[in-house]
Design an enzyme around this catalytic site. Structure first.
Site, PDB file in Angstrom:
ATOM      1  N   TRP A 102       0.840  -1.212   0.000  1.00  0.00           N
ATOM      2  CA  TRP A 102       0.000   0.000   0.000  1.00  0.00           C
ATOM      3  C   TRP A 102       0.863   1.246   0.000  1.00  0.00           C
ATOM      4  O   TRP A 102       0.496   2.260  -0.606  1.00  0.00           O
ATOM      5  CB  TRP A 102      -0.991  -0.024   1.168  1.00  0.00           C
ATOM      6  N   ASP A 170      -1.725   6.663   6.213  1.00  0.00           N
ATOM      7  CA  ASP A 170      -2.781   5.751   5.785  1.00  0.00           C
ATOM      8  C   ASP A 170      -3.030   4.817   6.974  1.00  0.00           C
ATOM      9  O   ASP A 170      -2.202   3.961   7.272  1.00  0.00           O
ATOM     10  CB  ASP A 170      -2.290   4.975   4.553  1.00  0.00           C
ATOM     11  N   LYS A 194     -12.528  -1.963   7.381  1.00  0.00           N
ATOM     12  CA  LYS A 194     -11.840  -2.869   8.313  1.00  0.00           C
ATOM     13  C   LYS A 194     -12.335  -2.601   9.739  1.00  0.00           C
ATOM     14  O   LYS A 194     -13.056  -3.417  10.296  1.00  0.00           O
ATOM     15  CB  LYS A 194     -10.332  -2.726   8.196  1.00  0.00           C
TER      16      LYS A 194
HETATM   17  C1  LIG Z   1      -3.409  -0.128   4.435  1.00  0.00           C
HETATM   18  C2  LIG Z   1      -4.321  -0.048   3.248  1.00  0.00           C
HETATM   19  N1  LIG Z   1      -4.309   1.045   2.468  1.00  0.00           N
HETATM   20  C3  LIG Z   1      -5.108   1.148   1.398  1.00  0.00           C
HETATM   21  C4  LIG Z   1      -5.978   0.156   1.037  1.00  0.00           C
HETATM   22  C5  LIG Z   1      -6.837   0.323  -0.179  1.00  0.00           C
HETATM   23  O1  LIG Z   1      -8.085   0.694   0.242  1.00  0.00           O
HETATM   24  P1  LIG Z   1      -9.315   0.905  -0.747  1.00  0.00           P
HETATM   25  O2  LIG Z   1      -9.651  -0.422  -1.315  1.00  0.00           O
HETATM   26  O3  LIG Z   1     -10.355   1.460   0.181  1.00  0.00           O
HETATM   27  O4  LIG Z   1      -8.909   1.888  -1.787  1.00  0.00           O
HETATM   28  C6  LIG Z   1      -6.054  -1.002   1.825  1.00  0.00           C
HETATM   29  C7  LIG Z   1      -6.991  -2.076   1.468  1.00  0.00           C
HETATM   30  O5  LIG Z   1      -6.942  -3.187   1.916  1.00  0.00           O
HETATM   31  C8  LIG Z   1      -5.199  -1.094   2.949  1.00  0.00           C
HETATM   32  O6  LIG Z   1      -5.209  -2.196   3.718  1.00  0.00           O
END
Ligand SMILES: Cc1ncc(COP(=O)(O)O)c(C=O)c1O
Length: 359
Positions: A102, A170, A194
């Protein structure tokens, strides 16, 4: 009805009590004769839901007065792009702490807009650990970005770095799982699916002075100020997801707020890590011990065949979502706030039994 014990990484388990309340109110919310989903987002009935969610978040996270709480859409992934679009000027660089897939996605989007620096990274060991940044100073550049919990690799920052430049995190997979000082951050974002509620909602907590640094050329819908001025009602918000967020936050308060939740999360993670550590190598943890996540417990068995058998038998015992992310394989138990201590004990019992039958 027997509920499945849900270890999904997201969308993930929601508190049972919140689901029951939503079910009870589904057809007739607050004597409106309508579902929350059917209310106008401009109605006083919906407004009360919206305000309640904001005030519960402010209360639980002790968000200081000089911060905005925004309800956006587009997931955490839109934030990967919206942040550099607004806060990465051409003549500056953004610094990134690289701790997993991520972080990589966030970095890739920032590169579309401007210069970036990888200030630290654990890519050398496939993101098994959180880099030590205690000797680094962050005093130059547009901002410093980190991923507080690495959902895929199962690592988590225990202490956050101090930065003299705006600190952006994030927190998609560990927001509201432990106490921390919001005042150390300038922007926090999290996809809801989550710890917060259903997918379709992204929570952004933003220090108000960041709005002054925003890119005036950004499209209106992608400016934080647009949403701040309209109290996240510039366009139609995901009303049902915000309603469920408010139910989840109410449930969190009943659990003793962040203090109670954090204590429970520590106990839950200890049950599973103890099981892994006492298995004499039958299960091996993926993350380095000092970097282990309390939200995503990643582990391996000795081969793919055994892993498949483990996941299949867990399913037969009504435990779901234990397969590792497709990019790393192995197993992962996501134990977000709504997963109980009993759920973790059930999994540990199963792991012990499976070991006895297969070693
Ligand atoms: C730490 C983290 N950041 C970003 C995301 C991406 O999120 P989204 O699917 O809401 O764009 C996730 C998804 O699992 C994640 O775990």
């Amino acid at each position: 009805m027997e509920r499945t014990t849900n270890f999904n990484a997201g969308p993930a388990a929601l508190p049972f009590e919140a689901l029951v309340k939503a079910q009870k109110e589904l057809l007739d919310f607050n004597q409106t004769g309508m579902s929350v989903m059917e209310l106008s987002h401009r109605s006083p009935e919906y407004d009360a839901v919206h305000e309640k969610a904001i005030s519960l978040l402010k209360d639980l996270l002790q968000i200081p007065e000089d911060y905005e709480v925004l309800f956006l859409q587009g997931g955490a992934s839109l934030q990967f792009a919206m942040i550099p679009l607004n806060f990465l000027p051409q003549d500056q660089a953004a610094q990134f702490l690289m701790t997993g897939s991520w972080s990589e996605k966030a970095l890739a989007e920032a590169k579309v807009y401007g210069n970036t620096i990888e200030a630290a990274s654990s890519a050398d060991e496939k993101y098994k650990y959180i880099p030590d940044v205690s000797n680094l100073t962050f005093n130059e550049g547009a901002y410093l970005h980190l991923t507080s919990n690495n959902t895929i690799f199962g690592t988590q920052w225990k202490e956050f770095p101090q930065a003299q430049i705006p600190l952006i995190a994030d927190m998609s997979s560990d927001i509201l799982s432990r106490k921390f000082d919001v005042g150390n951050f300038d922007l926090i974002y999290a996809g809801a699916q989550k710890n917060l509620g259903p997918s379709g909602l992204t929570v952004v907590i933003l220090k108000k002075d960041m709005l002054e640094k925003e890119n005036p050329q950004a499209p209106k819908i992608l400016k934080y100020s647009t949403h701040a001025k309209a109290n996240s009602l510039y366009n139609t918000p995901p009303t049902f997801a915000i309603y469920l967020l408010s139910l989840v936050l109410e449930w969190m308060k009943e659990q003793g707020g962040l203090e109670g939740i954090e204590k429970r999360n520590n106990e839950k993670a200890a049950v599973l890590y103890d099981c892994i550590d006492s298995s004499k190598g039958f299960y091996t943890g993926y993350a380095r011990n000092d970097s282990r996540s309390n939200m995503n417990v990643t582990f391996n068995l000795s081969n793919d065949e055994l892993t498949k058998k483990f996941i299949q038998q867990a399913k037969e015992n009504r435990m779901s979502g234990l397969g590792g992310h497709r990019s790393v394989g192995g197993c992962r138990a996501s134990i977000y706030n709504a997963v109980s201590l009993q759920d973790c004990e059930k999994l540990a019992d199963f792991m012990n039994k499976f070991q006895k039958e297969n070693e």
